[in-house]
Motif scaffolding. Sequence first.
Motif, mmCIF file in Angstrom:
data_model
loop_
_atom_site.group_PDB
_atom_site.id
_atom_site.type_symbol
_atom_site.label_atom_id
_atom_site.label_comp_id
_atom_site.label_asym_id
_atom_site.label_seq_id
_atom_site.Cartn_x
_atom_site.Cartn_y
_atom_site.Cartn_z
ATOM 1 N N UNK A 171 0.834 -1.201 0.000
ATOM 2 C CA UNK A 171 0.000 0.000 0.000
ATOM 3 C C UNK A 171 0.868 1.250 0.000
ATOM 4 N N UNK A 172 0.526 2.201 -0.852
ATOM 5 C CA UNK A 172 1.290 3.443 -0.943
ATOM 6 C C UNK A 172 0.342 4.612 -1.182
ATOM 7 N N UNK A 173 0.888 5.773 -1.514
ATOM 8 C CA UNK A 173 0.091 6.954 -1.841
ATOM 9 C C UNK A 173 0.881 7.824 -2.807
ATOM 10 N N UNK A 174 0.154 8.714 -3.445
ATOM 11 C CA UNK A 174 0.747 9.556 -4.482
ATOM 12 C C UNK A 174 1.870 10.426 -3.917
ATOM 13 N N UNK A 175 2.874 10.670 -4.744
ATOM 14 C CA UNK A 175 3.911 11.655 -4.414
ATOM 15 C C UNK A 175 3.246 13.029 -4.405
ATOM 16 N N UNK A 176 3.509 13.929 -3.447
ATOM 17 C CA UNK A 176 4.497 13.812 -2.389
ATOM 18 C C UNK A 176 3.937 13.338 -1.050
ATOM 19 N N UNK A 177 2.683 12.897 -1.024
ATOM 20 C CA UNK A 177 2.074 12.551 0.268
ATOM 21 C C UNK A 177 2.887 11.493 1.011
ATOM 22 N N UNK A 178 3.383 10.503 0.285
ATOM 23 C CA UNK A 178 4.251 9.490 0.875
ATOM 24 C C UNK A 178 5.673 9.624 0.350
ATOM 25 N N UNK A 179 6.108 10.835 0.094
ATOM 26 C CA UNK A 179 7.457 11.023 -0.420
ATOM 27 C C UNK A 179 7.652 10.262 -1.715
ATOM 28 N N UNK B 247 7.842 6.948 -1.958
ATOM 29 C CA UNK B 247 7.487 5.540 -1.751
ATOM 30 C C UNK B 247 6.776 4.953 -2.965
ATOM 31 N N UNK B 248 5.931 5.737 -3.609
ATOM 32 C CA UNK B 248 5.193 5.249 -4.770
ATOM 33 C C UNK B 248 6.154 4.836 -5.893
ATOM 34 N N UNK B 249 7.172 5.638 -6.120
ATOM 35 C CA UNK B 249 8.150 5.315 -7.171
ATOM 36 C C UNK B 249 8.962 4.077 -6.795
ATOM 37 N N UNK B 250 9.320 3.965 -5.518
ATOM 38 C CA UNK B 250 10.065 2.789 -5.081
ATOM 39 C C UNK B 250 9.231 1.527 -5.227
ATOM 40 N N UNK B 251 7.958 1.623 -4.913
ATOM 41 C CA UNK B 251 7.082 0.469 -5.052
ATOM 42 C C UNK B 251 6.970 0.050 -6.515
ATOM 43 N N UNK B 252 6.898 1.018 -7.402
ATOM 44 C CA UNK B 252 6.849 0.694 -8.826
ATOM 45 C C UNK B 252 8.081 -0.070 -9.285
ATOM 46 N N UNK C 106 10.735 -5.451 -10.483
ATOM 47 C CA UNK C 106 11.785 -6.432 -10.143
ATOM 48 C C UNK C 106 11.200 -7.793 -9.813
ATOM 49 N N UNK C 107 10.141 -7.800 -9.023
ATOM 50 C CA UNK C 107 9.603 -9.070 -8.540
ATOM 51 C C UNK C 107 8.622 -9.701 -9.513
ATOM 52 N N UNK C 108 8.085 -8.870 -10.416
ATOM 53 C CA UNK C 108 7.062 -9.332 -11.344
ATOM 54 C C UNK C 108 5.726 -8.726 -10.990
ATOM 55 N N UNK C 109 5.251 -7.831 -11.847
ATOM 56 C CA UNK C 109 4.051 -7.058 -11.532
ATOM 57 C C UNK C 109 2.865 -7.942 -11.156
ATOM 58 N N UNK C 110 2.705 -9.067 -11.839
ATOM 59 C CA UNK C 110 1.541 -9.922 -11.621
ATOM 60 C C UNK C 110 1.586 -10.652 -10.287
ATOM 61 N N UNK D 99 4.407 4.783 -10.800
ATOM 62 C CA UNK D 99 4.526 3.350 -10.579
ATOM 63 C C UNK D 99 5.108 2.623 -11.789
ATOM 64 N N UNK D 100 4.891 3.201 -12.953
ATOM 65 C CA UNK D 100 5.281 2.495 -14.168
ATOM 66 C C UNK D 100 4.319 1.371 -14.501
ATOM 67 N N UNK D 101 3.158 1.376 -13.878
ATOM 68 C CA UNK D 101 2.138 0.354 -14.097
ATOM 69 C C UNK D 101 0.813 0.886 -13.565
ATOM 70 N N UNK D 102 -0.241 0.099 -13.686
ATOM 71 C CA UNK D 102 -1.544 0.511 -13.173
ATOM 72 C C UNK D 102 -1.766 -0.105 -11.790
ATOM 73 N N UNK D 103 -2.258 0.668 -10.831
ATOM 74 C CA UNK D 103 -2.542 0.117 -9.496
ATOM 75 C C UNK D 103 -3.766 -0.798 -9.540
ATOM 76 N N UNK D 104 -3.773 -1.770 -8.652
ATOM 77 C CA UNK D 104 -4.940 -2.651 -8.561
ATOM 78 C C UNK D 104 -6.100 -1.951 -7.872
#
Length: 356
Positions: free
Chosen positions: A58-66, A68-73, A78-82, A109-114
């Motif tokens: 779980x994350x939130x849009x930049x800058x609300x969570x600094x 973190x959103x980009x790191x999660x993307x 790395x791990x596989x989006x699916x 994120x570089x992808x679409x959130x679920x």
Amino acid sequence: MNYRRLGSTGLNVSEISFGTIPILQGNVPVLPDYFNLDEKEALAVMEHAYRLGCNLYDTAIVPEYGDAEKKLGKFAACVGRERIVISDKARFFGGSEMYQAVEISCENLGTTPDIYFVHQVDGAHEEEVFGKGGALDALTELKAEGKIRYTGIASHYYDILLRGARDSRVDVLQGSGNLLERGMLERVREEPVFQKKGFLVNKVYAAGLLPARFPVLMLAGFVLSYPVSSALIGLGTEEQVDAVMGQDISLQGSEPPSFADVLCALEKEYTPIPCDRCQRCTCPYGTEIHTLFRQYQYFHLGKDFWALKKLALGIAESAGHCRECAGMPCLDACPRKIRIPQEIQKVERLVWDRLF
């Protein structure tokens, strides 16, 4: 790791989900245990949780969570989006702003959130969010366009979550609850309409304050004893991940600690107000009684500077209204029979003594 159904979405999510506040960097107001992780460190912590079975982040849009959103993307790539479920959110209540926020989140994120939540919905913005052309309509349109998979409402207010549970446009809810602030969870359990929605619980550690007083497995297991989908916990180190994901979090047939037991434990440090934030109390002057009491508790539990600032914003006015109130409907509404006017005066004295 055990998994639960996320309402009627068709998703199975880990009972413990990963909150990304502690992995951020940037000048952002955050909760305790802010580790200021760089990208490599952040990805390592998220991967460690993944190896232990966590699949919901779980994350939130930049800058609300600094950042973190980009790191999660980057972690998802790395791990596989699916292989993971991404939950994202933004504090925009109008439709246009929310639509733009989701597009920015997709880029970050570089992808679409679920799942995408309208974040921190309160009474002042409720009609805007739920009304025609509001944020919920925007999320519904984005879902139809395939830019998100599921819509969500996140709030600290029971009545707003109940409205979301009754709204066919909403797929997932996110609310707060823990060993001390269990009132909302009790009401969720009593109301069948919530069972049709996925439900994520945040503030499991009460802003990081409870683990110093209660075992983390007890805190997580308590929340999961309710009919919810996942306990969302902010995690910033591999040790924190191990503490709650590396062991059996079930209560193993034992009875959860009663509210009286929790108060008894806290009485070793201060005199707690016996409020579980059920939010049934009402004030004709609009005072959020449960919020005042929460800030009082948090002051004594360690967030003294933050809580004192919050209390100082309106306690004099609230206490003044309380002295003038003749009907006192809050007393009849409180199931725990708290002497609310006297407790509010106590909070006022605390602020006065500390600030003046």
